[in-house]
Structure formats: C-alpha cells, structure tokens
Design an enzyme around this catalytic site. Structure first.
Site, PDB file in Angstrom:
ATOM      1  N   ASP A   1      31.185  36.735  41.704  1.00  0.00           N
ATOM      2  CA  ASP A   1      30.386  36.819  40.474  1.00  0.00           C
ATOM      3  C   ASP A   1      30.563  38.168  39.779  1.00  0.00           C
ATOM      4  OD1 ASP A   1      29.177  34.321  40.203  1.00  0.00           O
ATOM      5  OD2 ASP A   1      27.640  34.808  41.680  1.00  0.00           O
TER       6      ASP A   1
ATOM      7  N   GLU B   1      52.078  42.864  60.233  1.00  0.00           N
ATOM      8  CA  GLU B   1      50.872  42.033  60.301  1.00  0.00           C
ATOM      9  C   GLU B   1      51.090  40.813  61.203  1.00  0.00           C
ATOM     10  OE1 GLU B   1      49.234  41.410  56.424  1.00  0.00           O
ATOM     11  OE2 GLU B   1      47.550  40.236  57.183  1.00  0.00           O
TER      12      GLU B   1
ATOM     13  N   HIS C   1      46.163  44.556  43.097  1.00  0.00           N
ATOM     14  CA  HIS C   1      45.732  43.269  42.526  1.00  0.00           C
ATOM     15  C   HIS C   1      45.468  43.434  41.025  1.00  0.00           C
ATOM     16  CE1 HIS C   1      45.106  41.039  46.296  1.00  0.00           C
ATOM     17  NE2 HIS C   1      44.862  42.235  46.803  1.00  0.00           N
TER      18      HIS C   1
ATOM     19  N   THR D   1      13.504  15.328  35.427  1.00  0.00           N
ATOM     20  CA  THR D   1      13.015  16.712  35.402  1.00  0.00           C
ATOM     21  C   THR D   1      12.225  17.090  36.665  1.00  0.00           C
ATOM     22  OG1 THR D   1      10.930  16.110  34.346  1.00  0.00           O
ATOM     23  CG2 THR D   1      12.755  16.667  32.883  1.00  0.00           C
TER      24      THR D   1
ATOM     25  N   CYS E   1      50.186  41.520  46.018  1.00  0.00           N
ATOM     26  CA  CYS E   1      49.838  42.075  47.322  1.00  0.00           C
ATOM     27  C   CYS E   1      50.670  41.427  48.437  1.00  0.00           C
ATOM     28  CB  CYS E   1      48.340  41.969  47.558  1.00  0.00           C
ATOM     29  SG  CYS E   1      47.753  43.238  48.688  1.00  0.00           S
TER      30      CYS E   1
ATOM     31  N   THR F   1      13.263  20.011  38.906  1.00  0.00           N
ATOM     32  CA  THR F   1      13.047  21.287  38.218  1.00  0.00           C
ATOM     33  C   THR F   1      11.565  21.670  38.243  1.00  0.00           C
ATOM     34  OG1 THR F   1      14.976  21.082  36.821  1.00  0.00           O
ATOM     35  CG2 THR F   1      13.194  22.421  35.947  1.00  0.00           C
TER      36      THR F   1
ATOM     37  N   GLN G   1      54.632  41.899  49.414  1.00  0.00           N
ATOM     38  CA  GLN G   1      55.140  42.268  50.740  1.00  0.00           C
ATOM     39  C   GLN G   1      56.119  41.216  51.257  1.00  0.00           C
ATOM     40  OE1 GLN G   1      51.536  42.729  53.052  1.00  0.00           O
ATOM     41  NE2 GLN G   1      50.985  44.671  52.059  1.00  0.00           N
TER      42      GLN G   1
ATOM     43  N   GLU H   1      45.016  41.301  38.895  1.00  0.00           N
ATOM     44  CA  GLU H   1      44.061  40.294  38.412  1.00  0.00           C
ATOM     45  C   GLU H   1      42.632  40.833  38.291  1.00  0.00           C
ATOM     46  OE1 GLU H   1      45.686  40.173  41.304  1.00  0.00           O
ATOM     47  OE2 GLU H   1      44.479  39.359  42.941  1.00  0.00           O
TER      48      GLU H   1
ATOM     49  N   GLY I   1      25.813  32.370  38.242  1.00  0.00           N
ATOM     50  CA  GLY I   1      26.582  33.582  37.960  1.00  0.00           C
ATOM     51  C   GLY I   1      27.072  33.617  36.523  1.00  0.00           C
TER      52      GLY I   1
HETATM   53  N1  GLN Z   1      47.627  41.164  54.364  1.00  0.00           N
HETATM   54  C1  GLN Z   1      48.227  42.168  53.565  1.00  0.00           C
HETATM   55  C2  GLN Z   1      47.711  43.550  53.887  1.00  0.00           C
HETATM   56  O1  GLN Z   1      46.668  43.672  54.470  1.00  0.00           O
HETATM   57  C3  GLN Z   1      48.051  41.857  52.099  1.00  0.00           C
HETATM   58  C4  GLN Z   1      46.629  41.913  51.646  1.00  0.00           C
HETATM   59  C5  GLN Z   1      46.394  41.179  50.358  1.00  0.00           C
HETATM   60  O2  GLN Z   1      47.185  40.346  49.947  1.00  0.00           O
HETATM   61  N2  GLN Z   1      45.282  41.435  49.703  1.00  0.00           N
HETATM   62  O3  GLN Z   1      48.311  44.544  53.552  1.00  0.00           O
END
Ligand code: GLN
Length: 547
Positions: A75, A415, A522, A192, A391, A195, A395, A524, A22
């Site tokens: 990836d 949840e 997220h 080698t 996320c 490969t 929560q 990130e 990747g």
């Molecule tokens: N489990 C939580 C939800 O579904 C948070 C999801 C997560 O952290 N990506 O809302």
C-alpha cells in the site's frame, strides 16, 4: 510535534478485507492534495512482524522499499504513486514496531517502575507514532489507514488510540469506514446489512464514522444510501459510492463525484484553499482509457500461484511501472504471467516466448525456478527479444552470459550454493556474517543508493544524467573478480557505485541486441503515473520497435 491543528483522518475497514481500502486511502489523499493541502499518508499493519521484509510475497504481496530502506506493505507503493512523492519511514507503523519499542523501554527502566500495560503504554506509543508521522514532513492532514477489518483482535488497539485522539481533539479527527455491499446473485439486489453491522461494531469501540465509502460492483443508489444513513446515524451525502472500475487511477475522480473532499474539508473545519488541481492526473487517466496500440509483455517469475489462483500482487510495482511507461506512450500493455518452473520441466516451450514483444524477469529469492529463468534469458538474448532484468533478473542475466558467452561453464550465484566454484554473483563480507548469525530482518542492502552512469550507454541516454539514485533490496552482488572477464566478453556495466566496487546496471550494446538491460536495484519503486521511469520507458520503446 505536528503542526498545531494538524488533522487526522482514520480509514477503517468493515465487512471484509481486500476491497481496496489502500486505494481508497490513497485516493482521499490525492483529492485533498488537489485541494491545495499538504497530505501525509500512513499505513498501519497490525501484525507482529516489525516490517514487511520477512513475509512471503505469495501470501502477502510485494514488499515495497522506501527511500530510507524500510521494507513496507505494498500500500505504501500506492501512496507514493498517488501523491507523487517519497514518504518517510515514520509513515509505516506495525504492531511489531510498537511492542518492541515498549518492551525495550521497559527493559531500560524508562517507565519508572510502573506496571507496563496495553493501556496506556502501548496505546500511547501508537499515538506518539501517529504524531511523529504527522510532524516529519510539514504536512497539514494525515490520512491513516488501519489495516484489517473492524472486529479483528489485532487492530483494536490502533482504533482505541484513534478514539482517544478524537476524544481529545474532536475537531481534528475524523473516521471513514470503507465497507463492502454485496449483490448476491440469487437475490439480485444490493444489501446494506453487513455494512450496518460493521458500523455498529465500530460504534461498540466508541467510534462513529463520519463518512462511509461503500465498495460494490454497482453504484449505490439513493435508497440504499438512505438506509445506511438512517440506520447508522450518517448523513446521506456522507455515504460515498465506490463501484468497481477499470483502473485504480479513476478512483479519486470517482470519489469526487460524491464530493468526498468537500465533505472532509467541511467536517474538519478546513478552509478552501487555492486548488492545486488534477489536470496532469486526469490527462494520464485519459491516456489509460484511450490507448492507440498494444504490446505483449511476458513476466517470468515464480511468486504467482496460490492454490488455483494466479496472483500478481507480488509484482505490483513492476506492473504499475510498465503501465505508466506504456500508457504515457499511448500503448496498452498486455501482461502474461509465465511461471519459470514450467520452462524447467518443459511444460512450456521456449519458442512460446516468440510471441512477446518483451520479457521481464523481476526480483526473486532462492533456488526454485532459477534454471528456468536462465533458459528464458538465453533464448531472448539469442532471439533479440527486448529484455529487462530487475535485481535477480540482472544477476541471472549475468550468470547466463558468463556460462554461454564468456565461457565460464559452471558460473552461478552464491545464493544457490555457497560452496560453488564459480560465483559470478557473490556476497559482501558483512552480509556473510549476517546470514551466519541468522540476522535476516531488515539487513539486506536496502533503500536508496547513488550510481554513476557511463556515457554513451542505454542507461545514460535514458536517464539523461550522470548521477542517479535508486532503491535496492538484495544481499548478493556481481563478483568484482569476474567483471573484467564479462566486459571482455561484451557486457557493459553502465551503472556503478561511486566507489566503483558495485555493479548497478548491466547492458549489451545496441550492436549486439536491441535492448538487453538489467538493474541491481528496483527501478519500479520510483515509477509513478506522473513521472514514469526512464528505463521502463526505454524498454517499452524497444518492444514497440520489435512490433
Ligand atoms: N536474491 C537476490 C539477492 O538477494 C536478488 C534479490 C531481489 O531480486 N530483490 O541479491
């Protein structure tokens, strides 16, 4: 259709998986981009899952969410980070997508009564997808990574599709094999033969690679390059050495030492263009190698252990986001992986958190380990350690605050118990129905959504704008019925959806805590070496202040 003369480079693995195919693909993309070409990166996953959303992160690593909301392989995250741009969903292809499309068409009588077969129907659907990916974003070159290793049953149909494309347009299609050259400790010499065998196996499919990228612990010497060349009909200067290195961001420059882009351009009969260059990229890489300070950051999660090994792949985008914001500030981040379950059982003491300059609770699902995370969040809130909740991490910060500050003792997230009395984190109506019907795949709140930021908040000051767009992946939401009460207790919802119904960012004012912030999305997924994410950057600044 794709632009006339669009070039395709197929990257296929030999010998074994897990050697960085990747990153090799992303790096080839990067060096071609630096040569002034518009590059497209495509990932093929040969499994029957339609997307990567239903897979266990401990087994498979992170699920990377594209802007469109498609849940993909990690990836794709590397591809976006290397190219520094969003990729469309056409750039992700699985066997599941291919087969379900073919079967759907068969059910709709779209094959005119033909017998529907792997060849030509499945193969042609693969080719159609490769061409579609090439056409959607005006690119000139597609680099397509075929997952797995040569010899696997699952990826053979993809290699066959690529072979046919090459047979039809020999000047427009090229194959690169990424292999591994072991140095067995008892032998002490780079071998080698694996490969050579992998290349012969690919030859048996009717495919000859033009370039071989040899991953190894050491640089491949001229003698071994010569051996691979002679045994496998490859030009010696087409054997590229890819030794182990410190940072994956070094790989493009390392490839260029063996002139990868020169070889590719020549073989594909592409002209030299005005170079875009890699100055900014190289400036970032220099910072990676010359940090002035260090910070210690704990990531408290649960998808770490497989057997005796600790696996951080489940949070790869989080790790990279931390790196970009740290290195650009001249800081090396030391990440510690703490299993939240250990705080539940008491195996780890909360006081152990004191030595960290900041704590992240990343995304997660289900019940396991959440009480441990809540304990951790309480401790870092009370002890004023910088906190970033992503996320689930947002929560649970709300659950903790509701219980311990807002006086909602039984506060929890739906949840963990759908009949719970005090659901400060609850679920939207349409999601209830999906869960009821076991309609799990690709049905979360996925992809990019806008949020408005409140003036005078940490979030607004970090982004320096009012309207932002971030990628989501969740089912549950802050329960609107509790928002007022949480605000009265001191929480600030600094980011909200345009209709003001969904809480997207929560924070505590600086007067209460130096840095305490959680996002329903997220961040990130949009952090990149050349554009670090503002919220991670603020978090790192706060960790530096704590020092
Ligand atoms: N489990 C939580 C939800 O579904 C948070 C999801 C997560 O952290 N990506 O809302």
């Amino acid at each position: 259709m794709a632009k006339k003369g669009h070039k395709y480079i197929f990257v296929i693995g030999g010998v074994m998986s897990g050697v960085g195919k990747g990153v090799a693909t992303a790096s080839i993309g990067k060096v071609l981009q630096a040569n002034g070409y518009k590059v497209n990166l495509v990932k093929v996953d040969p499994y029957l899952n339609v997307d990567a959303g239903t897979m266990n992160p401990t087994e498979h690593g992170e699920t990377f969410v594209l802007r469109s909301g498609l849940e993909t392989d990690q990836d794709m995250g590397n591809y976006e980070r290397f190219l520094n741009r969003d990729l469309p969903e056409e750039n992700y292809v699985t066997s599941g997508m291919v087969y379900s499309e073919v079967i759907k068409r068969e059910r709709n009588l779209e094959y005119d009564g033909e017998c529907v077969e792997a060849i030509p129907h499945v193969r042609d659907e693969i080719i159609r997808r490769f061409q579609k990916a090439a056409s959607v974003n005006g690119s000139e070159i597609s680099v397509i990574e075929i997952g797995g290793t040569v010899g696997d049953f699952q990826n053979a149909m993809f290699i066959e599709a690529a072979r046919v494309m090459r047979a039809k347009h020999p000047d427009n299609v090229l194959f690169i094999m990424v292999t591994y050259l072991p140095i067995p400790s008892k032998v002490g010499e780079m071998k080698t033969k694996p490969t050579q065998n992998a290349i012969r196996q690919l030859n048996a499919y009717g495919v000859q690679p033009t370039i071989v990228i040899g991953r190894s612990e050491e640089v491949i010497d001229a003698r071994r390059k010569g051996k691979i060349a002679e045994q496998c009909n490859i030009k010696p200067d087409h054997v590229i050495s890819a030794p182990d290195i410190e940072s994956i961001y070094d790989v493009p420059m390392n490839f260029e030492r063996d002139n990868v882009s020169g070889v590719v351009l020549k073989e594909l009969k592409l002209k030299k263009k005005k170079k875009a260059g890699m100055q900014k990229w190289n400036a970032f890489v220099r910072k990676v190698h010359n940090p002035k300070r260090e910070v210690n950051i704990a990531v408290v999660g649960k998808y770490f252990d497989t057997g005796d090994f600790v696996l951080s792949d489940a949070y790869i985008s989080v790790i990279e986001a931390v790196k970009f914001s740290s290195y650009t500030q001249g800081v090396k981040p030391n990440l510690a992986w703490l299993n939240s379950k250990d705080f539940e059982t008491g195996k780890k003491k909360l006081a152990a958190l004191k030595k960290y300059d900041g704590v992240i609770v990343p995304g997660g699902f289900g019940k396991t380990g959440i009480e441990g995370k809540i304990k951790v969040i309480k401790y870092i809130r009370e002890n004023k350690i910088p906190y970033l909740g992503l996320c689930y991490g947002m929560q649970l910060a709300i659950v903790e605050y509701a219980r311990n500050v807002a006086g909602i003792k039984k506060a929890t997230t739906r949840e963990t118990d759908e009949n719970a009395e005090r659901q400060v984190i609850s679920i939207m109506e349409d999601q209830k129905e999906k869960l009821h019907n076991k309609d799990y795949g690709g049905t979360m709140r996925l992809g990019a959504y806008p949020a408005y930021l409140k003036r005078g908040t940490i979030a607004r000051n970090a982004y320096k704008k009012e309207l932002v767009e971030e990628r989501h992946r969740h089912r549950y939401e802050v329960n609107p019925e509790y928002v007022k009460r949480l605000e009265e207790a001191g929480m600030v919802f600094s980011g909200v959806s345009p209709d003001k119904k969904l809480m997207e960012i929560v924070e505590l004012p600086k007067s209460k805590h130096p840095f305490f912030l959680g996002t329903q999305f997220h961040p990130e997924f949009q952090a990149r070496p050349l554009s670090p994410h503002p919220l991670f950057t603020e978090f790192i600044k706060a960790t530096l202040k704590r020092q």
